[in-house]
Design an enzyme around this catalytic site. Structure first.
Site, PDB file in Angstrom:
ATOM      1  N   PRO A   4       0.791  -1.236   0.000  1.00  0.00           N
ATOM      2  CA  PRO A   4       0.000   0.000   0.000  1.00  0.00           C
ATOM      3  C   PRO A   4       0.821   1.283   0.000  1.00  0.00           C
ATOM      4  O   PRO A   4       0.257   2.371  -0.149  1.00  0.00           O
ATOM      5  CB  PRO A   4      -0.810  -0.116   1.295  1.00  0.00           C
ATOM      6  CG  PRO A   4       0.006  -0.991   2.181  1.00  0.00           C
ATOM      7  CD  PRO A   4       0.745  -1.943   1.283  1.00  0.00           C
ATOM      8  N   ASP A  32       2.768   1.199 -11.959  1.00  0.00           N
ATOM      9  CA  ASP A  32       1.512   1.940 -11.927  1.00  0.00           C
ATOM     10  C   ASP A  32       1.630   3.223 -11.115  1.00  0.00           C
ATOM     11  O   ASP A  32       2.559   3.377 -10.336  1.00  0.00           O
ATOM     12  CB  ASP A  32       0.439   1.085 -11.232  1.00  0.00           C
ATOM     13  CG  ASP A  32      -0.166   0.058 -12.157  1.00  0.00           C
ATOM     14  OD1 ASP A  32       0.046   0.149 -13.372  1.00  0.00           O
ATOM     15  OD2 ASP A  32      -0.859  -0.836 -11.639  1.00  0.00           O
ATOM     16  N   LYS A  56      -2.309   4.203 -14.325  1.00  0.00           N
ATOM     17  CA  LYS A  56      -3.698   4.405 -14.695  1.00  0.00           C
ATOM     18  C   LYS A  56      -4.392   5.135 -13.559  1.00  0.00           C
ATOM     19  O   LYS A  56      -4.341   4.712 -12.426  1.00  0.00           O
ATOM     20  CB  LYS A  56      -4.411   3.072 -14.921  1.00  0.00           C
ATOM     21  CG  LYS A  56      -3.988   2.400 -16.190  1.00  0.00           C
ATOM     22  CD  LYS A  56      -4.763   1.134 -16.417  1.00  0.00           C
ATOM     23  CE  LYS A  56      -4.208   0.022 -15.583  1.00  0.00           C
ATOM     24  NZ  LYS A  56      -5.145  -0.614 -14.707  1.00  0.00           N
ATOM     25  N   GLY A  66       0.348  -1.600  -7.322  1.00  0.00           N
ATOM     26  CA  GLY A  66       0.033  -1.249  -5.941  1.00  0.00           C
ATOM     27  C   GLY A  66      -0.697  -2.377  -5.228  1.00  0.00           C
ATOM     28  O   GLY A  66      -1.452  -3.132  -5.838  1.00  0.00           O
ATOM     29  N   GLY A  67      -0.448  -2.506  -3.926  1.00  0.00           N
ATOM     30  CA  GLY A  67      -1.146  -3.517  -3.130  1.00  0.00           C
ATOM     31  C   GLY A  67      -0.809  -4.913  -3.578  1.00  0.00           C
ATOM     32  O   GLY A  67       0.357  -5.261  -3.756  1.00  0.00           O
ATOM     33  N   ASP A  68      -1.841  -5.715  -3.795  1.00  0.00           N
ATOM     34  CA  ASP A  68      -1.669  -7.077  -4.295  1.00  0.00           C
ATOM     35  C   ASP A  68      -2.148  -7.122  -5.748  1.00  0.00           C
ATOM     36  O   ASP A  68      -3.211  -6.577  -6.068  1.00  0.00           O
ATOM     37  CB  ASP A  68      -2.506  -8.056  -3.447  1.00  0.00           C
ATOM     38  CG  ASP A  68      -2.290  -9.482  -3.920  1.00  0.00           C
ATOM     39  OD1 ASP A  68      -1.392 -10.144  -3.369  1.00  0.00           O
ATOM     40  OD2 ASP A  68      -2.989  -9.927  -4.850  1.00  0.00           O
ATOM     41  N   ALA A 116      -4.326  -2.966   0.197  1.00  0.00           N
ATOM     42  CA  ALA A 116      -4.618  -1.727   0.921  1.00  0.00           C
ATOM     43  C   ALA A 116      -5.454  -1.997   2.182  1.00  0.00           C
ATOM     44  O   ALA A 116      -5.254  -1.336   3.202  1.00  0.00           O
ATOM     45  CB  ALA A 116      -5.343  -0.748  -0.001  1.00  0.00           C
ATOM     46  N   MET A 174     -11.652   1.962  -4.297  1.00  0.00           N
ATOM     47  CA  MET A 174     -12.053   2.879  -5.387  1.00  0.00           C
ATOM     48  C   MET A 174     -13.433   3.469  -5.136  1.00  0.00           C
ATOM     49  O   MET A 174     -14.220   3.632  -6.065  1.00  0.00           O
ATOM     50  CB  MET A 174     -12.050   2.136  -6.745  1.00  0.00           C
ATOM     51  CG  MET A 174     -10.687   1.634  -7.147  1.00  0.00           C
ATOM     52  SD  MET A 174     -10.743   0.526  -8.571  1.00  0.00           S
ATOM     53  CE  MET A 174     -11.167  -1.031  -7.793  1.00  0.00           C
TER      54      MET A 174
HETATM   55  N1  SAH Z   1      -4.284  -3.906  -5.898  1.00  0.00           N
HETATM   56  C1  SAH Z   1      -4.539  -2.868  -4.932  1.00  0.00           C
HETATM   57  C2  SAH Z   1      -5.844  -2.150  -5.200  1.00  0.00           C
HETATM   58  C3  SAH Z   1      -5.848  -1.351  -6.484  1.00  0.00           C
HETATM   59  S1  SAH Z   1      -7.375  -0.546  -6.763  1.00  0.00           S
HETATM   60  C4  SAH Z   1      -4.503  -3.447  -3.527  1.00  0.00           C
HETATM   61  O1  SAH Z   1      -4.465  -4.663  -3.360  1.00  0.00           O
HETATM   62  O2  SAH Z   1      -4.489  -2.658  -2.580  1.00  0.00           O
HETATM   63  C5  SAH Z   1      -7.003   1.076  -6.220  1.00  0.00           C
HETATM   64  C6  SAH Z   1      -7.685   1.361  -4.911  1.00  0.00           C
HETATM   65  O3  SAH Z   1      -6.988   0.735  -3.845  1.00  0.00           O
HETATM   66  C7  SAH Z   1      -7.716   2.827  -4.531  1.00  0.00           C
HETATM   67  O4  SAH Z   1      -8.762   3.510  -5.175  1.00  0.00           O
HETATM   68  C8  SAH Z   1      -7.953   2.734  -3.050  1.00  0.00           C
HETATM   69  O5  SAH Z   1      -9.308   2.438  -2.767  1.00  0.00           O
HETATM   70  C9  SAH Z   1      -7.127   1.510  -2.688  1.00  0.00           C
HETATM   71  N2  SAH Z   1      -5.803   1.880  -2.188  1.00  0.00           N
HETATM   72  C10 SAH Z   1      -4.618   1.582  -2.740  1.00  0.00           C
HETATM   73  N3  SAH Z   1      -3.606   2.052  -1.993  1.00  0.00           N
HETATM   74  C11 SAH Z   1      -4.172   2.676  -0.942  1.00  0.00           C
HETATM   75  C12 SAH Z   1      -3.673   3.352   0.197  1.00  0.00           C
HETATM   76  N4  SAH Z   1      -2.360   3.497   0.414  1.00  0.00           N
HETATM   77  N5  SAH Z   1      -4.560   3.857   1.087  1.00  0.00           N
HETATM   78  C13 SAH Z   1      -5.877   3.711   0.906  1.00  0.00           C
HETATM   79  N6  SAH Z   1      -6.419   3.078  -0.153  1.00  0.00           N
HETATM   80  C14 SAH Z   1      -5.567   2.563  -1.064  1.00  0.00           C
END
Ligand code: SAH
Length: 276
Positions: free
Chosen positions: A30, A53, A75, A106-108, A137, A192
């Protein structure tokens, strides 16, 4: 019967084509670079080419090998640098040139990250692909704010949903199973969802979720500028507007949100029971 010319046996064998590259989908977590897995950090540290990304933090990008080539394919919901098909095509082209690459997300990669689509596209083109998970996240936000996602007394189920509702303007009932999301005994985490927060909260209440249900917005979770706003499903939309919450942010809804234990440092609390 045999159409091989007499000289063929002694000719040099045709050069074997360069092997195709490997694509590694890597979860960047995150934001806080210390939340990278050891495997992700190792792969980034030895990468030659990285496609990344817009949600990947600078702190994570700093782990990419200094000499590596970087391609930004970020994106944002209304501002696509490269459409998804274009990203897949680019990866296929590069891999067919024999280049191995890291696709950093980002994230997973497999949680609202389109990792599944990319893996399918690569597989269809015969390109080998492997995936390194990342902290999503929701997990990052939960730990960084002290909001448990499950709780033995209040939440035995956990739902991740997207708030990116196609057609949300015209048809407020599309896409999500509001009845399921409004059930008790669960925590609902919405990705999102900043733009559709009012629709989401309104629909949940309309489908039976009590207005007093605790709800939180966590903006830029795990980053130094993290903010956490806690209210109820009835008050959260106006709190979001009052504090000017912007993506990336998560919405967390359910009784477990009321069990928040704010960690040392304050978790960026700007509103809610813990700030009272
Ligand atoms: N693959 C990512 C999600 C991507 S979709 C994951 O697993 O986290 C993008 C959304 O993820 C953003 O609109 C928001 O809702 C969330 N997100 C990603 N990073 C974040 C963060 N640091 N803090 C809060 N929400 C986050």
């Amino acid at each position: 019967m045999n159409d091989v010319s007499p000289g063929a046996a002694s000719a040099a064998p045709p050069a074997s084509p360069a092997p195709w590259g490997l694509v590694t989908l890597v979860g960047a977590g995150p934001g806080d670079a210390e939340l990278l897995t050891l495997k992700a950090a190792r792969v980034l540290g030895s990468a030659e080419l990285v496609l990344y990304d817009h949600l990947v933090s600078d702190a994570v990008l700093a782990h990419i090998a200094p000499g590596a080539e970087r391609i930004y394919v970020g994106k944002q919901s209304r501002n696509h640098t490269l459409p998804q098909e274009g990203i897949i095509e680019l990866m296929v082209r590069l891999a067919r040139q024999g280049r191995s690459l890291v696709r950093l997300k980002g994230g997973d990669p497999f949680v609202f990250g389109r990792g599944g689509e990319e893996a399918e596209g690569l597989a269809a083109a015969g390109i080998a692909c492997e995936t390194i998970p990342g902290i999503s996240a929701a997990q990052g936000a939960a730990a960084a704010t002290g909001i448990p996602l499950t709780h033995r007394e209040t939440a035995g189920m956990l739902v991740y949903a997207t708030g990116h509702l196609q057609g949300a303007q015209e048809d407020r009932t599309v896409q999500l199973d509001w009845e399921a999301l409004a059930r008790p005994w669960q925590t609902v985490v919405i990705y999102m969802g900043v733009g559709t927060l009012p629709v989401v909260c309104e629909q949940l209440v309309a489908h039976g979720l009590p207005e007093t249900t605790p709800a939180a917005l966590v903006e830029r979770a795990t980053l130094p500028e993290q903010r956490c706003i806690v209210g109820t499903v009835a008050t959260l939309p106006s709190l979001g507007v009052r504090y000017g919450v912007k993506p990336p942010a998560l919405i967390m809804i359910g009784e477990a949100v009321g069990r928040q234990v704010v960690p040392p440092g304050g978790a960026g609390m700007v509103s809610g029971p813990a700030t009272a």
